[in-house]
Design a protein around this motif. Structure first.
Motif, mmCIF file in Angstrom:
data_model
loop_
_atom_site.group_PDB
_atom_site.id
_atom_site.type_symbol
_atom_site.label_atom_id
_atom_site.label_comp_id
_atom_site.label_asym_id
_atom_site.label_seq_id
_atom_site.Cartn_x
_atom_site.Cartn_y
_atom_site.Cartn_z
ATOM 1 N N ALA A 38 5.364 -11.235 3.747
ATOM 2 C CA ALA A 38 6.427 -11.704 3.524
ATOM 3 C C ALA A 38 7.612 -10.811 4.417
ATOM 4 C CB ALA A 38 6.802 -11.742 1.883
ATOM 5 N N SER A 98 10.665 3.147 1.625
ATOM 6 C CA SER A 98 10.056 1.682 1.420
ATOM 7 C C SER A 98 10.079 1.480 -0.152
ATOM 8 C CB SER A 98 8.712 1.645 1.962
ATOM 9 O OG SER A 98 7.730 2.392 1.267
ATOM 10 N N ALA A 99 10.037 0.454 -0.199
ATOM 11 C CA ALA A 99 10.047 0.058 -2.100
ATOM 12 C C ALA A 99 8.591 0.385 -2.473
ATOM 13 C CB ALA A 99 10.093 -1.653 -2.028
ATOM 14 N N MET A 103 7.667 2.578 -5.621
ATOM 15 C CA MET A 103 6.650 2.067 -6.832
ATOM 16 C C MET A 103 5.770 3.191 -6.884
ATOM 17 S SD MET A 103 6.211 -1.890 -5.369
ATOM 18 C CE MET A 103 5.051 -2.550 -6.744
ATOM 19 N N CYS A 169 7.984 -7.659 -12.132
ATOM 20 C CA CYS A 169 8.510 -8.150 -10.607
ATOM 21 C C CYS A 169 9.368 -9.143 -10.765
ATOM 22 C CB CYS A 169 7.333 -8.511 -9.906
ATOM 23 S SG CYS A 169 7.540 -8.853 -8.147
ATOM 24 N N ASN A 173 6.860 -12.295 -6.837
ATOM 25 C CA ASN A 173 6.028 -12.461 -5.880
ATOM 26 C C ASN A 173 4.650 -12.631 -6.393
ATOM 27 O OD1 ASN A 173 4.546 -12.591 -3.233
ATOM 28 N ND2 ASN A 173 5.026 -10.566 -2.741
ATOM 29 N N ILE A 203 13.057 -6.114 -5.434
ATOM 30 C CA ILE A 203 13.108 -6.144 -3.910
ATOM 31 C C ILE A 203 13.681 -7.587 -3.601
ATOM 32 C CG2 ILE A 203 10.841 -6.665 -3.409
ATOM 33 C CD1 ILE A 203 11.290 -4.733 -0.814
ATOM 34 N N SER A 235 13.560 -4.956 2.930
ATOM 35 C CA SER A 235 12.503 -5.598 4.096
ATOM 36 C C SER A 235 12.607 -7.135 3.834
ATOM 37 C CB SER A 235 11.085 -5.180 3.567
ATOM 38 O OG SER A 235 10.892 -3.862 3.625
ATOM 39 N N VAL A 245 12.676 1.828 4.247
ATOM 40 C CA VAL A 245 13.670 2.343 3.410
ATOM 41 C C VAL A 245 13.871 1.508 2.152
ATOM 42 C CG1 VAL A 245 15.572 1.004 4.922
ATOM 43 C CG2 VAL A 245 16.247 3.212 3.443
HETATM 44 C C1 LIG Z 1 7.312 -7.401 -4.855
HETATM 45 C C2 LIG Z 1 7.354 -6.727 -3.706
HETATM 46 N N1 LIG Z 1 7.547 -5.152 -3.902
HETATM 47 C C3 LIG Z 1 7.534 -4.393 -2.935
HETATM 48 C C4 LIG Z 1 7.333 -4.780 -1.570
HETATM 49 C C5 LIG Z 1 7.318 -3.777 -0.418
HETATM 50 O O1 LIG Z 1 8.324 -3.550 0.247
HETATM 51 P P1 LIG Z 1 8.705 -2.520 1.138
HETATM 52 O O2 LIG Z 1 8.274 -3.255 2.845
HETATM 53 O O3 LIG Z 1 9.976 -1.931 1.150
HETATM 54 O O4 LIG Z 1 7.690 -1.503 1.086
HETATM 55 C C6 LIG Z 1 7.065 -6.073 -1.502
HETATM 56 C C7 LIG Z 1 6.670 -6.724 0.030
HETATM 57 O O5 LIG Z 1 5.967 -7.758 0.105
HETATM 58 C C8 LIG Z 1 6.997 -6.969 -2.479
HETATM 59 O O6 LIG Z 1 6.588 -8.347 -2.348
#
Ligand SMILES: Cc1ncc(COP(=O)(O)O)c(C=O)c1O
Length: 394
Positions: A38, A98-99, A103, A169, A173, A203, A235, A245
């Motif tokens: 994604a 990054s997200a 997490m 979430c 996703n 996110i 992202s 980030v």
């Molecule tokens: C629900 C969810 N959280 C976190 C992420 C990761 O994001 P990042 O690229 O900022 O690590 C994604 C990426 O697909 C996602 O779908």
């Protein structure tokens, strides 16, 4: 018709083939259409590119503060207050690389080996990966892919004396659900009754299609806000995946202290690049029009994809209310998703993600996941190949 910025000629294909990894264009043979991870196929908005260029040209790149630039933390707190309706102070924000890293840091702050954390099934693999990296055990709460709902009584019944974390979430996703206020209230009720913190991943919260309305968990009131650890990033909505980030919004300054210590950012071993924080600030503060145009384009792509895929015999799907992923049920075809994906890739030259336990949990069986964050021309071609592959005689 989609506006400028999202047309076929706006997809920088030569650069994507060089730079887009993580199951995408650069990892696939030439000629394969990547509807996998994604990540948008479009260049970032001009204000982001300008901010990056200006900072890069300065030539001065010293260490930033471990928790993030004060201006970045302020911008995130403002974003949370003004766009999400959630009380927030800069002292509650941690810049993360990054997200996904956010997490992990939250899970490692709140969980010990032997603890249990409840996550949806199906859901993005990063939830299970974060919980397991903290040494804790994943407990799965089913979401029915046909209705897109979960049973709050089942959630309550899964809570044991070892439960230490609930995970949300929102938007979801791969189901594309934007949880309604009543659903969130039911979720929050379990968290508050048991005093359980929530790892709340938002996110996708910028990618929501009317009439769906995004409601942030922590906006429901102080009792749940005190338990909520929100993770977000840039992202999906701004195409900054490679800049790594995001941010974590901790329930209070004391929580932020624990998180910062646990993340090791103060050792300089982790942390978000200052250049990436500059890009993220431009995304939050100067890209509202671009984002609105992107979401309008995505809405058209969603409608196109849902309409076309629904006509394929043996395929059923719900239109996502948010995100840019589709999660069609292909179980009626009687072929395991992994086999279908391999066939689609090698014979029909279109790449999608199988609904395999390693990506989304056991509840994803019999599904495919694909993205529609591309141009109409690429999407139409990808969907045509998908339809041909899924209807071919076995
Ligand atoms: C629900 C969810 N959280 C976190 C992420 C990761 O994001 P990042 O690229 O900022 O690590 C994604 C990426 O697909 C996602 O779908």
């Amino acid at each position: 018709m989609s506006g400028p910025g999202f047309l076929d000629e706006d997809v920088p294909m030569a650069l994507l083939r060089q730079r887009a990894f993580n199951l995408r264009w650069a990892t696939l043979p030439p000629g394969v259409i990547a509807l996998t991870a994604a990540d948008p196929d479009f260049a970032a908005a001009p204000p982001i590119r300008d901010a990056l260029a200006e900072y890069a040209r300065s030539g001065v790149y010293p260490y930033g503060p471990p928790e993030g630039l004060p201006s970045f933390r302020e911008a995130c707190a403002r974003f949370q207050r003004e766009r999400r309706g959630v009380p927030a102070e800069a002292a509650q924000i941690l810049a993360v690389d990054s997200a996904a890293a956010g997490m992990l840091h939250v899970a490692r702050t709140l969980l010990q080996p032997g603890d249990e954390a409840i996550i949806f099934d199906p859901v993005d693999f990063l939830f299970a990966a974060s919980v397991e990296a903290a040494g804790a055990t994943v407990v799965r709460l089913p979401v029915d892919p046909r209705t897109g709902t979960f049973d709050p009584d089942r959630l309550a019944a899964l809570v044991t004396p070892r439960t230490r974390l609930l995970c949300l979430c929102n938007p979801h996703n791969p189901l594309g659900r934007v949880w309604r206020r009543e659903e969130l209230e039911a979720f929050a009720d379990v968290a508050v009754r048991h005093g359980l913190p929530v790892l709340n991943d938002e996110i996708w919260s910028d990618i929501v299609y009317e009439p769906a309305r995004f409601v942030s968990l922590a906006s429901l009131g102080p009792a749940v806000a005190r338990l909520t650890w929100t993770v977000s990033g840039f992202s999906k909505s701004h195409g900054l995946a490679g800049l790594r980030v995001g941010f974590v919004h901790a329930p209070d300054a004391a929580g932020l202290e624990r998180l910062a210590e646990r993340s090791l950012c103060r050792t300089t071993m982790t942390g978000a690049s200052t250049l990436s924080q500059v890009a993220a600030m431009a995304a939050m503060e100067h890209c509202a029009d671009h984002l609105a145009a992107f979401v309008a384009h995505l809405r058209r792509m969603r409608d196109l994809a849902v309409e076309q895929l629904s006509q394929v015999p043996g395929v059923s799907l719900r239109a996502p209310e948010g995100t840019f992923v589709l999660f069609p049920d292909v179980s009626a075809l009687g072929v395991p998703a992994e086999v279908l994906v391999e066939r689609l890739l090698t014979q029909y030259r279109v790449a999608v993600v199988p609904g395999a336990p390693r990506w989304f949990g056991p509840g994803a069986a019999g599904h495919l996941r694909l993205v529609f964050s591309t141009s109409e021309g690429i999407l139409r071609e990808g969907l045509a190949r998908l339809a041909a592959g899924l209807t071919a005689p076995r």
